[in-house]
Design an enzyme around this catalytic site. Structure first.
Site, PDB file in Angstrom:
ATOM      1  N   ARG A  83       0.902  -1.333  -0.529  1.00 52.06           N
ATOM      2  CA  ARG A  83       0.322   0.139   0.120  1.00 52.06           C
ATOM      3  C   ARG A  83       0.959   1.673   0.010  1.00 52.06           C
ATOM      4  O   ARG A  83       1.788   1.485   0.778  1.00 52.06           O
ATOM      5  CB  ARG A  83      -1.068   0.149   1.610  1.00 52.06           C
ATOM      6  N   ARG A  92      -6.752   2.833  -3.162  1.00 47.47           N
ATOM      7  CA  ARG A  92      -6.170   1.840  -2.286  1.00 47.47           C
ATOM      8  C   ARG A  92      -5.829   0.538  -2.412  1.00 47.47           C
ATOM      9  O   ARG A  92      -6.869  -0.190  -2.594  1.00 47.47           O
ATOM     10  CB  ARG A  92      -6.143   2.481  -0.558  1.00 47.47           C
ATOM     11  N   ASP A  95      -7.084  -2.037   3.251  1.00 48.73           N
ATOM     12  CA  ASP A  95      -7.080  -0.365   3.755  1.00 48.73           C
ATOM     13  C   ASP A  95      -7.721  -1.746   5.228  1.00 48.73           C
ATOM     14  O   ASP A  95      -8.897  -2.349   4.789  1.00 48.73           O
ATOM     15  CB  ASP A  95      -8.092   0.417   3.505  1.00 48.73           C
ATOM     16  N   ASP A  97      -9.070  -1.182   9.001  1.00 51.40           N
ATOM     17  CA  ASP A  97      -9.706  -0.190   9.663  1.00 51.40           C
ATOM     18  C   ASP A  97     -10.151  -1.072  11.305  1.00 51.40           C
ATOM     19  O   ASP A  97     -10.387  -2.160  10.775  1.00 51.40           O
ATOM     20  CB  ASP A  97     -10.904   0.859   9.886  1.00 51.40           C
TER      21      ASP A  97
HETATM   22  O1  GSY Z   1     -12.015   3.765   4.522  1.00 55.30           O
HETATM   23  C1  GSY Z   1     -11.761   3.240   3.953  1.00 55.30           C
HETATM   24  C2  GSY Z   1     -11.443   3.403   2.241  1.00 55.30           C
HETATM   25  N1  GSY Z   1     -12.416   3.957   2.039  1.00 55.30           N
HETATM   26  C3  GSY Z   1     -13.712   3.238   1.308  1.00 55.30           C
HETATM   27  C4  GSY Z   1     -14.117   1.788   1.440  1.00 55.30           C
HETATM   28  O2  GSY Z   1     -13.261   1.176   1.376  1.00 55.30           O
HETATM   29  N2  GSY Z   1     -15.380   1.711   0.522  1.00 55.30           N
HETATM   30  C5  GSY Z   1     -16.285   2.711   0.135  1.00 55.30           C
HETATM   31  N3  GSY Z   1     -17.347   2.511  -0.701  1.00 55.30           N
HETATM   32  N4  GSY Z   1     -15.283   4.095  -0.461  1.00 55.30           N
HETATM   33  C6  GSY Z   1     -14.017   4.387   0.144  1.00 55.30           C
HETATM   34  N5  GSY Z   1     -13.935   5.346   0.666  1.00 55.30           N
HETATM   35  C7  GSY Z   1     -12.632   5.223   1.356  1.00 55.30           C
HETATM   36  S1  GSY Z   1     -11.683   6.088   1.656  1.00 55.30           S
END
Ligand code: GSY
Length: 172
Positions: A83, A92, A95, A97
């Site tokens: 990443r 990305r 991710d 979290d």
């Molecule tokens: O926060 C995680 C990264 N992220 C995402 C995601 O994982 N899924 C969707 N649908 N939208 C996102 N926007 C981000 S930034």
């Protein structure tokens, strides 16, 4: 043992492989047991919308690690998958979290738990509630109640693949 819910998302490259590899890396850690993995959802990008759709899952782990040790583990998995942090809301490879750590409230310089935006995001709540263990803790009850008020179709959340257990999921 601590029960920790994680949210994983990816929108670059072989997205399914990225998720499976990340869960495999978590499972390889001797202090982590991956207890459950949700179905894979394809979700419309939130935040910066001019990017490819994401695949999202939620994962429940049991671990002896502290919250900051889990954060370190998540970051090392992100780094192993290559990443690169280009810009905050951008595309990305992966991710990871931390959503919930037991029922704890954590506010440190590097980590806030429950995740500060989890209750606004259908792409987090839908997979999370699929694997939420009963009896629901107060944060999971809150997640359930907020999700029941959301229009999932409107939020661009679609089940992409059903998961048949952790072992099958992590075959990479
Ligand atoms: O926060 C995680 C990264 N992220 C995402 C995601 O994982 N899924 C969707 N649908 N939208 C996102 N926007 C981000 S930034």
């Amino acid at each position: 043992m601590n029960k920790v819910y994680l949210s994983l998302g990816t929108n670059i490259g072989d997205r399914e492989h990225n998720l499976k590899y990340a869960v495999h890396m978590l499972q390889k850690d001797k202090d982590v047991k991956v207890c459950d993995v949700s179905s894979i959802y394809e979700t419309a990008p939130v935040g910066y919308t001019e990017q490819a759709s994401f695949l999202n899952i939620a994962v429940l782990i049991e671990t002896s690690y502290s919250p900051l040790e889990i954060l370190e583990l998540c970051q090392s998995v992100e780094n192993k998958l290559g990443r690169i942090r280009e810009f905050r809301w951008g595309p990305r490879i992966i991710d990871l979290d931390i959503l919930l750590y037991n029922q704890e409230n954590i506010e440190s310089e590097n980590l806030i738990v429950p995740h500060p935006r989890m209750f606004e995001r259908a792409f987090v709540l839908v997979p999370l509630m699929e694997i939420a263990q009963e009896p629901l803790t107060s944060y999971l009850q809150k997640a359930k109640s907020i999700l029941s008020e959301m229009d999932i179709d409107q939020e661009g959340i679609n089940k992409w693949k059903t998961t048949n257990g952790v072992e099958e999921f992590v075959q990479v």
